[in-house]
Design an enzyme around this catalytic site. Sequence first.
Site, PDB file in Angstrom:
ATOM      1  N   LYS A   1     137.821  -2.949  45.597  1.00 49.39           N
ATOM      2  CA  LYS A   1     136.373  -2.872  45.485  1.00 49.39           C
ATOM      3  C   LYS A   1     136.004  -1.736  44.539  1.00 49.39           C
ATOM      4  O   LYS A   1     136.630  -0.680  44.552  1.00 49.39           O
ATOM      5  CB  LYS A   1     135.786  -2.613  46.880  1.00 49.39           C
ATOM      6  CG  LYS A   1     134.292  -2.501  46.909  1.00 49.39           C
ATOM      7  CD  LYS A   1     133.678  -3.534  47.832  1.00 49.39           C
ATOM      8  CE  LYS A   1     132.160  -3.547  47.699  1.00 49.39           C
ATOM      9  NZ  LYS A   1     131.697  -4.430  46.619  1.00 49.39           N
TER      10      LYS A   1
ATOM     11  N   ILE B   1     133.862   1.237  43.739  1.00 51.02           N
ATOM     12  CA  ILE B   1     133.034   2.147  44.539  1.00 51.02           C
ATOM     13  C   ILE B   1     131.879   2.636  43.663  1.00 51.02           C
ATOM     14  O   ILE B   1     132.101   3.197  42.593  1.00 51.02           O
ATOM     15  CB  ILE B   1     133.877   3.343  45.050  1.00 51.02           C
ATOM     16  CG1 ILE B   1     135.132   2.866  45.801  1.00 51.02           C
ATOM     17  CG2 ILE B   1     133.030   4.278  45.912  1.00 51.02           C
ATOM     18  CD1 ILE B   1     134.892   2.111  47.083  1.00 51.02           C
TER      19      ILE B   1
ATOM     20  N   ASN C   1     149.795  11.908  43.064  1.00 48.20           N
ATOM     21  CA  ASN C   1     150.535  12.397  41.912  1.00 48.20           C
ATOM     22  C   ASN C   1     151.653  13.284  42.414  1.00 48.20           C
ATOM     23  O   ASN C   1     151.402  14.292  43.076  1.00 48.20           O
ATOM     24  CB  ASN C   1     149.622  13.161  40.958  1.00 48.20           C
ATOM     25  CG  ASN C   1     148.696  12.204  40.237  1.00 48.20           C
ATOM     26  OD1 ASN C   1     149.126  11.154  39.760  1.00 48.20           O
ATOM     27  ND2 ASN C   1     147.423  12.530  40.182  1.00 48.20           N
TER      28      ASN C   1
ATOM     29  N   ARG D   1     153.677  15.556  41.431  1.00 49.77           N
ATOM     30  CA  ARG D   1     154.020  16.631  40.482  1.00 49.77           C
ATOM     31  C   ARG D   1     152.929  17.688  40.514  1.00 49.77           C
ATOM     32  O   ARG D   1     151.921  17.525  41.197  1.00 49.77           O
ATOM     33  CB  ARG D   1     154.086  16.029  39.078  1.00 49.77           C
ATOM     34  CG  ARG D   1     152.782  15.293  38.767  1.00 49.77           C
ATOM     35  CD  ARG D   1     152.642  14.862  37.353  1.00 49.77           C
ATOM     36  NE  ARG D   1     151.576  13.912  37.180  1.00 49.77           N
ATOM     37  CZ  ARG D   1     150.298  14.203  37.026  1.00 49.77           C
ATOM     38  NH1 ARG D   1     149.884  15.456  37.045  1.00 49.77           N
ATOM     39  NH2 ARG D   1     149.392  13.261  36.880  1.00 49.77           N
TER      40      ARG D   1
ATOM     41  N   ARG E   1     139.050  21.858  30.275  1.00 50.64           N
ATOM     42  CA  ARG E   1     140.171  21.489  29.402  1.00 50.64           C
ATOM     43  C   ARG E   1     139.633  21.498  27.974  1.00 50.64           C
ATOM     44  O   ARG E   1     138.652  20.806  27.684  1.00 50.64           O
ATOM     45  CB  ARG E   1     140.670  20.086  29.722  1.00 50.64           C
ATOM     46  CG  ARG E   1     141.133  19.905  31.136  1.00 50.64           C
ATOM     47  CD  ARG E   1     141.704  18.502  31.311  1.00 50.64           C
ATOM     48  NE  ARG E   1     142.078  18.278  32.705  1.00 50.64           N
ATOM     49  CZ  ARG E   1     142.882  17.303  33.102  1.00 50.64           C
ATOM     50  NH1 ARG E   1     143.376  16.455  32.218  1.00 50.64           N
ATOM     51  NH2 ARG E   1     143.173  17.154  34.376  1.00 50.64           N
TER      52      ARG E   1
HETATM   53  P1  ADP Z   1     145.025   6.516  37.056  1.00 45.19           P
HETATM   54  O1  ADP Z   1     146.281   6.489  37.860  1.00 45.19           O
HETATM   55  O2  ADP Z   1     145.103   5.658  35.849  1.00 45.19           O
HETATM   56  O3  ADP Z   1     144.527   7.912  36.790  1.00 45.19           O
HETATM   57  P2  ADP Z   1     143.209   6.228  39.335  1.00 45.19           P
HETATM   58  O4  ADP Z   1     143.411   5.174  40.339  1.00 45.19           O
HETATM   59  O5  ADP Z   1     143.626   7.611  39.711  1.00 45.19           O
HETATM   60  O6  ADP Z   1     143.920   5.795  37.968  1.00 45.19           O
HETATM   61  O7  ADP Z   1     141.675   6.256  38.902  1.00 45.19           O
HETATM   62  C1  ADP Z   1     141.192   7.061  37.862  1.00 45.19           C
HETATM   63  C2  ADP Z   1     139.664   7.110  37.888  1.00 45.19           C
HETATM   64  O8  ADP Z   1     139.107   5.797  37.759  1.00 45.19           O
HETATM   65  C3  ADP Z   1     139.067   7.651  39.162  1.00 45.19           C
HETATM   66  O9  ADP Z   1     139.006   9.059  39.157  1.00 45.19           O
HETATM   67  C4  ADP Z   1     137.688   7.022  39.151  1.00 45.19           C
HETATM   68  O10 ADP Z   1     136.828   7.687  38.262  1.00 45.19           O
HETATM   69  C5  ADP Z   1     137.949   5.650  38.575  1.00 45.19           C
HETATM   70  N1  ADP Z   1     138.204   4.653  39.640  1.00 45.19           N
HETATM   71  C6  ADP Z   1     139.419   4.253  40.086  1.00 45.19           C
HETATM   72  N2  ADP Z   1     139.308   3.339  41.072  1.00 45.19           N
HETATM   73  C7  ADP Z   1     137.992   3.139  41.260  1.00 45.19           C
HETATM   74  C8  ADP Z   1     137.221   2.309  42.161  1.00 45.19           C
HETATM   75  N3  ADP Z   1     137.788   1.494  43.031  1.00 45.19           N
HETATM   76  N4  ADP Z   1     135.871   2.383  42.068  1.00 45.19           N
HETATM   77  C9  ADP Z   1     135.266   3.195  41.183  1.00 45.19           C
HETATM   78  N5  ADP Z   1     135.923   3.988  40.322  1.00 45.19           N
HETATM   79  C10 ADP Z   1     137.278   3.976  40.349  1.00 45.19           C
END
Ligand code: ADP
Length: 506
Positions: free
Chosen positions: A205, A207, A294, A296, A342
């Site tokens: 979903k 969010i 993560n 690391r 950053r």
């Molecule tokens: P990656 O491993 O490529 O960094 P993540 O799953 O950690 O991917 O998600 C990175 C970013 O993408 C999150 O910080 C958020 O901003 C957005 N995001 C990821 N999943 C969702 C979701 N289900 N709904 C809304 N935004 C999302």
Amino acid sequence: MGKSMIKKVLVANRGEIAVRVMRSCREIGIITVAVFSDADRQAMHVRYADEAYCIGPAPSRDSYLNIEAIIGAAKKSGADAIHPGYGFLSENAGFSERCKAEGIKFIGPDAYAIRTMGDKITARQTMIASGVPVVPGTKEKLSDEIKAVEVVKEIGLPVMIKASAGGGGKGMRLVKTMDELIPSLRMAKSEAMNAFGDDAVYIEKYIESPHHIEFQILADQHGNVVHLFERECSIQRRHQKVIEETPSPLMNPALRMEMGEKAVAAAKAVNYEGAGTIEFIVNDKLEYYFLEMNTRLQVEHPVTERVVGVDLVKEQINIANGLPLSFKQEDLQQHGHAIQCRIYAEDPDNNFMPNPGIIKHITVPLGLGVRYDGYVYEGYEIPMHYDPMICKLITWGETRKESIARMRRALYEYKITGVKTSIKFLERIMDAPDFIEGKYNTHFIEDNHARLFTTKPCGIECEDMAIITAFIDYLDKLAEIQPQKYTEELGNNWKDFGRKRNVLRL
Ligand code: ADP
């Protein structure tokens, strides 16, 4: 773990993180070994280390990702441990395994934890089994398109299609309408195959108004796990973090305690060892869901170090030495507030185009409450082969207000010529009322576009629209007929066009 303590560490990385890791090693009397590519002969980490070994040509795959060459350098130098930093081989289970087989301590978790958490579908399943909430969606790899339609009908639009092997913001697709679902799914699978060699995708979903909040954890080899509170990482562009802070303006003590406990449970679920981060996505109602772990040290670890008062690299080494954690959860506290910016060699007003080159002049900010983790110096040429981040600037204050004021002051002091940087852009964020009030989510940069950029959306003038549109059409065709080339184009100089596409079609 053997009885003897680590005496010599090879840092399998470059840039600011290699220097940062070596700094802690130096403080605790550990000899440091650098590895470098042909493009990095003049790099700071090479100068800083006690010894340095060339591991190959400039492209990462031939050097910083070259396991044979790195193991070879470790053996030649007699290093008894390897610190992988972040990026490169830090989340490569095979590398952790290989170090173990060679009798070299990998400063990080074992292959099992890396593999389980590195595959997002397996990670989701493991979290569900441990009582950690995950974003509603598929529990298994999507088997077919009919299933995809069923899932979306069940959880409702919008949804995200994600690559199980994804990372670094890559391999994600937002689907807003049912018509987009199947084409997006096909595209996501082919992109995932090209980028990660694995086409497994799942649906979750989307969010709305999401906040990215993550918890730092430390786990020793004796089953002790603590969390070091949260980091707020919602200021992002293209799903990549730009500014991080702790404590999160969204957080309250009860939620902090609850999420911290879930983070500890997540680490325990994979018998974790070392420093790690559990990422959550949180909505406006403060409902939170596990995103990923993560396995690391992270780019944003310094804000936690400052506010909690620990040296995470030192802790990683203690853990690798088999020592039990020297503190319990109740010993840890947050003191004051820290922010990290950053800073990149790139042009924010021209679509964040990387801008490598020679540093002509640099004046680094100093003074009370400022930490500077960088690696460039006057006359240094930033190679074009790697991530264009120049440094991280971290400020601390008793209050959030004070740490923002310090960051503004530090950014003012930071002078760098020869390359374009994101300093001005960061200053504009520090001045944005929504940021100052702590009222922001991951859409902050889009929502504040007019304030943050001096040029038109994505740095293009209206007259250029025809060219851009033509290029987007070309990209669309390419995606259909030559997905490999499409990914390359997106990954090269043209990657920003992917984003322009969204802007143009709004
Ligand atoms: P990656 O491993 O490529 O960094 P993540 O799953 O950690 O991917 O998600 C990175 C970013 O993408 C999150 O910080 C958020 O901003 C957005 N995001 C990821 N999943 C969702 C979701 N289900 N709904 C809304 N935004 C999302």
